[in-house]
Design a protein around this motif. Structure first.
Motif, PDB file in Angstrom:
ATOM      1  N   LEU A 380       4.605   0.146 -11.850  1.00  0.00           N
ATOM      2  CA  LEU A 380       3.516   1.523 -11.232  1.00  0.00           C
ATOM      3  C   LEU A 380       3.321   1.967  -9.809  1.00  0.00           C
ATOM      4  N   MET A 381       3.468   1.042  -9.138  1.00  0.00           N
ATOM      5  CA  MET A 381       2.421   1.005  -8.253  1.00  0.00           C
ATOM      6  C   MET A 381       3.454   3.082  -7.097  1.00  0.00           C
ATOM      7  N   PRO A 382       4.740   3.074  -7.380  1.00  0.00           N
ATOM      8  CA  PRO A 382       5.230   4.554  -6.783  1.00  0.00           C
ATOM      9  C   PRO A 382       4.427   5.632  -7.148  1.00  0.00           C
ATOM     10  N   GLU A 383       4.087   5.560  -8.661  1.00  0.00           N
ATOM     11  CA  GLU A 383       3.149   6.521  -8.639  1.00  0.00           C
ATOM     12  C   GLU A 383       2.069   6.563  -9.056  1.00  0.00           C
ATOM     13  N   CYS A 384       1.396   5.608  -8.421  1.00  0.00           N
ATOM     14  CA  CYS A 384       0.106   5.559  -7.901  1.00  0.00           C
ATOM     15  C   CYS A 384      -0.364   5.794  -6.393  1.00  0.00           C
ATOM     16  N   ASP A 385      -1.810   5.896  -6.666  1.00  0.00           N
ATOM     17  CA  ASP A 385      -2.014   7.030  -5.034  1.00  0.00           C
ATOM     18  C   ASP A 385      -2.945   5.406  -4.277  1.00  0.00           C
ATOM     19  N   ILE A 386      -3.952   5.191  -5.811  1.00  0.00           N
ATOM     20  CA  ILE A 386      -4.812   4.520  -4.146  1.00  0.00           C
ATOM     21  C   ILE A 386      -4.081   2.847  -5.503  1.00  0.00           C
ATOM     22  N   LEU A 387      -3.923   1.882  -4.671  1.00  0.00           N
ATOM     23  CA  LEU A 387      -4.540   0.317  -5.784  1.00  0.00           C
ATOM     24  C   LEU A 387      -5.709  -0.227  -5.532  1.00  0.00           C
ATOM     25  N   VAL A 388      -6.499  -0.586  -5.883  1.00  0.00           N
ATOM     26  CA  VAL A 388      -7.299  -1.340  -6.064  1.00  0.00           C
ATOM     27  C   VAL A 388      -7.213  -3.057  -6.862  1.00  0.00           C
ATOM     28  N   THR A 389      -7.632  -3.599  -6.125  1.00  0.00           N
ATOM     29  CA  THR A 389      -7.369  -5.143  -6.236  1.00  0.00           C
ATOM     30  C   THR A 389      -7.827  -5.878  -4.867  1.00  0.00           C
ATOM     31  N   LYS A 390      -7.869  -7.108  -5.182  1.00  0.00           N
ATOM     32  CA  LYS A 390      -9.145  -8.636  -4.256  1.00  0.00           C
ATOM     33  C   LYS A 390      -7.594  -8.708  -3.128  1.00  0.00           C
ATOM     34  N   SER A 392      -5.590 -10.840  -1.540  1.00  0.00           N
ATOM     35  CA  SER A 392      -4.296 -11.895  -2.247  1.00  0.00           C
ATOM     36  C   SER A 392      -2.951 -10.829  -2.151  1.00  0.00           C
ATOM     37  N   GLU A 393      -1.880 -11.621  -2.230  1.00  0.00           N
ATOM     38  CA  GLU A 393      -0.379 -10.745  -1.721  1.00  0.00           C
ATOM     39  C   GLU A 393      -1.254  -9.400  -2.217  1.00  0.00           C
ATOM     40  N   LEU A 394      -1.253  -8.667  -3.425  1.00  0.00           N
ATOM     41  CA  LEU A 394      -1.206  -6.967  -2.836  1.00  0.00           C
ATOM     42  C   LEU A 394      -1.551  -6.729  -1.869  1.00  0.00           C
ATOM     43  N   ALA A 395      -2.990  -7.504  -0.878  1.00  0.00           N
ATOM     44  CA  ALA A 395      -3.035  -6.632   0.661  1.00  0.00           C
ATOM     45  C   ALA A 395      -1.933  -6.300   1.689  1.00  0.00           C
ATOM     46  N   TYR A 396      -0.095  -6.793   1.400  1.00  0.00           N
ATOM     47  CA  TYR A 396       0.655  -6.450   2.127  1.00  0.00           C
ATOM     48  C   TYR A 396       1.408  -5.036   1.406  1.00  0.00           C
ATOM     49  N   TYR A 397       1.431  -5.017   0.245  1.00  0.00           N
ATOM     50  CA  TYR A 397       2.637  -3.772  -0.068  1.00  0.00           C
ATOM     51  C   TYR A 397       1.730  -2.228   0.143  1.00  0.00           C
ATOM     52  N   PRO A 398       2.927  -1.882  -0.019  1.00  0.00           N
ATOM     53  CA  PRO A 398       2.739  -0.447   0.947  1.00  0.00           C
ATOM     54  C   PRO A 398       2.186   0.419  -0.322  1.00  0.00           C
ATOM     55  N   ILE A 399       1.109   0.293   0.160  1.00  0.00           N
ATOM     56  CA  ILE A 399       0.358   2.002  -1.311  1.00  0.00           C
ATOM     57  C   ILE A 399      -1.168   1.644  -1.135  1.00  0.00           C
ATOM     58  N   PRO A 400      -1.469   2.351  -0.290  1.00  0.00           N
ATOM     59  CA  PRO A 400      -3.315   2.609   0.508  1.00  0.00           C
ATOM     60  C   PRO A 400      -4.079   1.393  -1.022  1.00  0.00           C
ATOM     61  N   ILE A 449      -4.761  10.572   2.939  1.00  0.00           N
ATOM     62  CA  ILE A 449      -3.711  11.090   3.674  1.00  0.00           C
ATOM     63  C   ILE A 449      -3.177  10.048   5.068  1.00  0.00           C
ATOM     64  N   HIS A 450      -4.311   9.968   5.970  1.00  0.00           N
ATOM     65  CA  HIS A 450      -3.725   9.067   6.626  1.00  0.00           C
ATOM     66  C   HIS A 450      -3.151   7.760   6.187  1.00  0.00           C
ATOM     67  N   MET A 451      -3.277   6.920   5.790  1.00  0.00           N
ATOM     68  CA  MET A 451      -3.185   5.816   4.777  1.00  0.00           C
ATOM     69  C   MET A 451      -1.457   6.105   4.609  1.00  0.00           C
ATOM     70  N   CYS A 452      -1.398   7.059   3.622  1.00  0.00           N
ATOM     71  CA  CYS A 452       0.107   6.951   3.808  1.00  0.00           C
ATOM     72  C   CYS A 452       0.525   7.553   5.152  1.00  0.00           C
ATOM     73  N   ASN A 453       0.312   8.613   5.928  1.00  0.00           N
ATOM     74  CA  ASN A 453       1.268   8.476   6.616  1.00  0.00           C
ATOM     75  C   ASN A 453       0.957   7.512   7.503  1.00  0.00           C
ATOM     76  N   ARG A 454       0.190   5.854   8.150  1.00  0.00           N
ATOM     77  CA  ARG A 454       0.444   5.139   8.219  1.00  0.00           C
ATOM     78  C   ARG A 454       1.702   3.868   7.581  1.00  0.00           C
ATOM     79  N   ILE A 455       1.946   4.357   6.709  1.00  0.00           N
ATOM     80  CA  ILE A 455       2.758   3.732   5.416  1.00  0.00           C
ATOM     81  C   ILE A 455       3.964   3.978   5.976  1.00  0.00           C
TER      82      ILE A 455
END
Length: 479
Positions: A380-390, A392-400, A449-455
């Motif tokens: 689902l991540m590539p097709e989503c814009d914002i990930l809401v998570t604690k 944990s390991e998902l903190a490092y993934y390339p999605i806003p 948009i800023h977060m996407c550019n940073r990624i």
């Protein structure tokens, strides 16, 4: 089997700690039996949910089944979803680099060491859930244990002794097989068993003695983690000898090949949705321990008006916790919800459709199969814009990312790293702060948009290449 308890990276451990470590191992031997003389044989079974990365499961069989050419083993345990998710990332990168990945979950066997892991994991999961219900328990026990208790080098001494119980599981594995562990126990067990090409992929940004596995290469994701582990900073009240440079490497974040190969295009579509006022897609994940329900519920309640106004759509991966979905429905009764319950193939088809059309409403995903439960978030991540998570390991993934309150003090520094690099926001510890952050992101699209550019910038630097680098270290491939 060499002793890893009494001396750790040249630092002598006190006799009392050694005595307690031996006592702990003997307790498990007494409870679960001594299987050190057993000759376990490993065979191979496919993992259907991960057929796209070609990873197979190593399981007990009556006869040894040889692995294919160019094998690489990912040693792990299920503890929440995090270590499984990192393991999938490593296996994905191994496949991309031409290896045949194999999955070794040390908690899954009918063996003494596996039973030891399951007992400790059950206690950890229980304490994690209690910490979300009891502020006193969280303040006086859980937070200090996760941030400081696990940090001490003496804690590692006890784990090293307990992990000796894992050795029989490794008996049929060739000693020179490239091996990457995504939890410290599989790393320690492999070292005790004599494996020679072991990488210990450390999941957190908060250095802890818990994660030490002398004899393995310690692969960390950030400069902060590198310096903390290199110095063994805060691991004892006394000065400690450092980890030798050949035993520790900063490799970057552990991310799946599939999430990196089209990342710039994924970000372009995120930016386009933001600029053209198409409904943004918010992905909310329920962790493997099922904790944090109250904040999770507050977020869903807050976002429903946005969903009804077609300003966003909401994807909720309940993992393998159907009870959390049922609790949510009792509290707020979300209507017109689109459910994908144990319909993994149907979910995959939905993801393909989302590439070329808008998403609307609320999507609820649940899978009883653990691999499907974890990997549903990945697809689902590539097709989503914002990930809401604690954080944990998902903190490092390339999605806003928007970070919920941490569960365990060791997670705090994952959010700090992400917010400093700019691919996520800072941790939002209350219902008010996280809902305010979501308001801001839905109203001020420039932040997204800023977060996407940073990624995109971070990808260019190789910051998301940690999975590939771990494979190269285990296989002794020169860059």
């Amino acid at each position: 089997m060499t002793d890893k308890t009494s001396v750790i990276f040249g630092n002598e451990i006190d006799k009392k700690t050694i005595k307690n470590a031996n006592k702990s191992k003997n307790k498990y031997l007494k409870k679960f039996g001594d299987d050190s003389k057993k000759e376990y044989k490993l065979g191979i079974e496919p993992i259907k949910a991960l057929d796209n990365i070609g990873v197979s499961n190593l399981v007990f069989k009556d006869e040894i089944e040889p692995m294919k050419d160019n094998p690489l083993i990912v040693g792990n345990i299920r503890m929440g979803f995090g270590h499984y998710r990192i393991s999938i990332a490593i296996a994905s990168c191994a496949r991309a680099l031409g290896f045949t990945p194999y999955w070794l979950d040390l908690a899954s066997f009918d063996a003494t060491g596996s039973k030891m892991i399951r007992e400790q994991n059950n206690l950890y999961s229980l304490a994690s859930r209690i910490s979300q219900k009891s502020k006193l328990f969280n303040h006086f026990f859980w937070e200090p244990l996760n941030s400081e208790g696990f940090k001490k080098i003496t804690y590692n001494a006890k784990d090293q002794k307990n992990s000796e119980l894992l050795v029989p599981i490794f008996n049929s594995i060739p000693k020179d097989t490239p091996y990457i562990a995504t939890h410290v126990w599989p790393s320690q067990g492999a070292i005790h068993a004599g494996l020679t090409n072991v990488v210990n992929a450390i999941p957190d940004n908060w250095p802890m003695g818990l994660h030490l596995s002398e004899g393995a290469i310690h692969a960390v994701q950030t400069p902060f983690a590198y310096l903390g582990y290199k110095m063994l900073n805060g691991f004892s009240d006394k000065p400690l000898k450092s980890i030798p440079e050949e035993d520790i490497k900063m490799v970057g974040r552990f991310i799946d090949h599939e999430l990196l190969v089209n990342l710039e295009d994924d970000n372009l579509r995120r930016i386009t949705r933001a600029k053209t006022k198409h409904p943004l897609r918010i992905l909310l994940t329920v962790g493997g321990a099922g904790a944090g329900f109250d904040m999770f519920l507050a977020i869903v309640k807050h976002l429903l008006p946005y969903v009804n106004e077609n300003k966003c759509s909401l994807f909720i991966n309940f993992g393998d916790h159907k009870n959390v979905y049922e609790k949510m429905q009792k509290k707020i009764n979300v209507t017109k919800i689109k459910t994908y319950f144990n319909e993994y193939d149907k979910l995959r088809e939905l993801v393909k459709e989302l590439r070329n059309k808008d998403a609307s409403g609320v999507y609820a995903i649940y899978n009883q199969d653990i691999f499907e439960a974890v990997y549903a978030t990945n697809i689902l991540m590539p097709e989503c814009d914002i990930l809401v998570t604690k954080p944990s390991e998902l903190a490092y993934y390339p999605i806003p990312k928007v970070f919920m309150k941490h569960i365990g003090g060791h997670e705090v520094y994952g959010a700090i790293n992400s917010s400093e690099l700019g691919d996520g926001v800072f941790e939002c510890p209350t219902n008010k702060t996280i809902n305010s952050m979501l308001d801001r992101l839905l109203e001020d699209k420039e932040i997204l948009i800023h977060m996407c550019n940073r990624i995109n910038e971070l990808k260019k630097t190789g910051y998301y290449n940690g999975g590939y680098e771990c494979v190269k270290l285990a296989a002794k491939i020169e860059n």
